[in-house]
Design a protein around this motif. Sequence first.
Motif, PDB file in Angstrom:
ATOM      1  N   THR A 259      42.561  35.586  48.760  1.00  0.00           N
ATOM      2  CA  THR A 259      41.718  34.425  48.707  1.00  0.00           C
ATOM      3  C   THR A 259      40.468  34.969  48.112  1.00  0.00           C
ATOM      4  O   THR A 259      39.906  34.179  47.461  1.00  0.00           O
ATOM      5  CB  THR A 259      41.629  33.958  50.286  1.00  0.00           C
ATOM      6  OG1 THR A 259      42.875  33.738  50.683  1.00  0.00           O
ATOM      7  CG2 THR A 259      40.666  32.975  50.064  1.00  0.00           C
ATOM      8  N   VAL A 260      39.941  36.125  48.479  1.00  0.00           N
ATOM      9  CA  VAL A 260      38.606  36.499  47.977  1.00  0.00           C
ATOM     10  C   VAL A 260      38.927  36.570  46.502  1.00  0.00           C
ATOM     11  O   VAL A 260      37.906  36.500  45.752  1.00  0.00           O
ATOM     12  CB  VAL A 260      38.244  37.712  48.920  1.00  0.00           C
ATOM     13  CG1 VAL A 260      36.857  38.299  48.190  1.00  0.00           C
ATOM     14  CG2 VAL A 260      37.739  37.380  50.239  1.00  0.00           C
ATOM     15  N   ALA A 261      39.750  37.590  46.147  1.00  0.00           N
ATOM     16  CA  ALA A 261      40.113  37.572  44.692  1.00  0.00           C
ATOM     17  C   ALA A 261      40.213  36.540  44.007  1.00  0.00           C
ATOM     18  O   ALA A 261      39.747  36.426  42.775  1.00  0.00           O
ATOM     19  CB  ALA A 261      41.471  38.501  44.245  1.00  0.00           C
ATOM     20  N   ALA A 262      40.893  35.578  44.369  1.00  0.00           N
ATOM     21  CA  ALA A 262      41.022  34.114  43.689  1.00  0.00           C
ATOM     22  C   ALA A 262      39.525  33.323  43.585  1.00  0.00           C
ATOM     23  O   ALA A 262      39.355  32.901  42.280  1.00  0.00           O
ATOM     24  CB  ALA A 262      41.955  33.182  44.578  1.00  0.00           C
ATOM     25  N   ALA A 263      38.511  33.666  44.297  1.00  0.00           N
ATOM     26  CA  ALA A 263      37.300  33.138  44.342  1.00  0.00           C
ATOM     27  C   ALA A 263      36.689  33.765  43.207  1.00  0.00           C
ATOM     28  O   ALA A 263      35.975  33.077  42.522  1.00  0.00           O
ATOM     29  CB  ALA A 263      36.550  33.459  45.711  1.00  0.00           C
ATOM     30  N   VAL A 264      36.823  34.884  43.100  1.00  0.00           N
ATOM     31  CA  VAL A 264      36.259  35.552  41.923  1.00  0.00           C
ATOM     32  C   VAL A 264      36.814  35.097  40.605  1.00  0.00           C
ATOM     33  O   VAL A 264      36.199  34.680  39.481  1.00  0.00           O
ATOM     34  CB  VAL A 264      36.406  37.116  41.891  1.00  0.00           C
ATOM     35  CG1 VAL A 264      35.940  37.905  40.654  1.00  0.00           C
ATOM     36  CG2 VAL A 264      35.652  37.370  43.360  1.00  0.00           C
ATOM     37  N   LEU A 265      38.363  35.083  40.658  1.00  0.00           N
ATOM     38  CA  LEU A 265      38.846  34.946  39.424  1.00  0.00           C
ATOM     39  C   LEU A 265      38.861  33.270  38.993  1.00  0.00           C
ATOM     40  O   LEU A 265      38.796  32.892  37.821  1.00  0.00           O
ATOM     41  CB  LEU A 265      40.334  35.253  39.693  1.00  0.00           C
ATOM     42  CG  LEU A 265      40.643  36.556  39.596  1.00  0.00           C
ATOM     43  CD1 LEU A 265      42.202  36.851  39.930  1.00  0.00           C
ATOM     44  CD2 LEU A 265      40.513  37.248  38.452  1.00  0.00           C
TER      45      LEU A 265
END
Length: 113
Positions: A90-96
């Motif tokens: 979820t955090v990685a998706a926020a960045v991407l």
Amino acid sequence: MRFLPDAEQRAFTDALGALLAAADTPAVVREWSRGEHARGRALWARLGAAGVFGLAVPEEYGGAGRHPVELALAFVELGRHAVPGPLVETVAAAVLLDAPPHAGRFLPRLAAG
């Protein structure tokens, strides 16, 4: 240089720890592993309401802004309580997703959990 959490950060992690303790995360994890996701999803919604996912989302999309220290402290608590679910993803998706045209569409919902 001081690497200890300040009073506000300690208050956040204390509140998050209390939320997770009250959620009976060991039972949630057992249910999650059996494919019963209702309590896990409810916990996920409470984490979103508490602003955990918003720590990785810019303010203009409904998040708290990028707060890496607070996010790291949150992950310590999430790990301590063995919270199930795609937390890192979820955090990685926020960045991407922090780029047009996806940011306005997805980041507000991601910040809300």
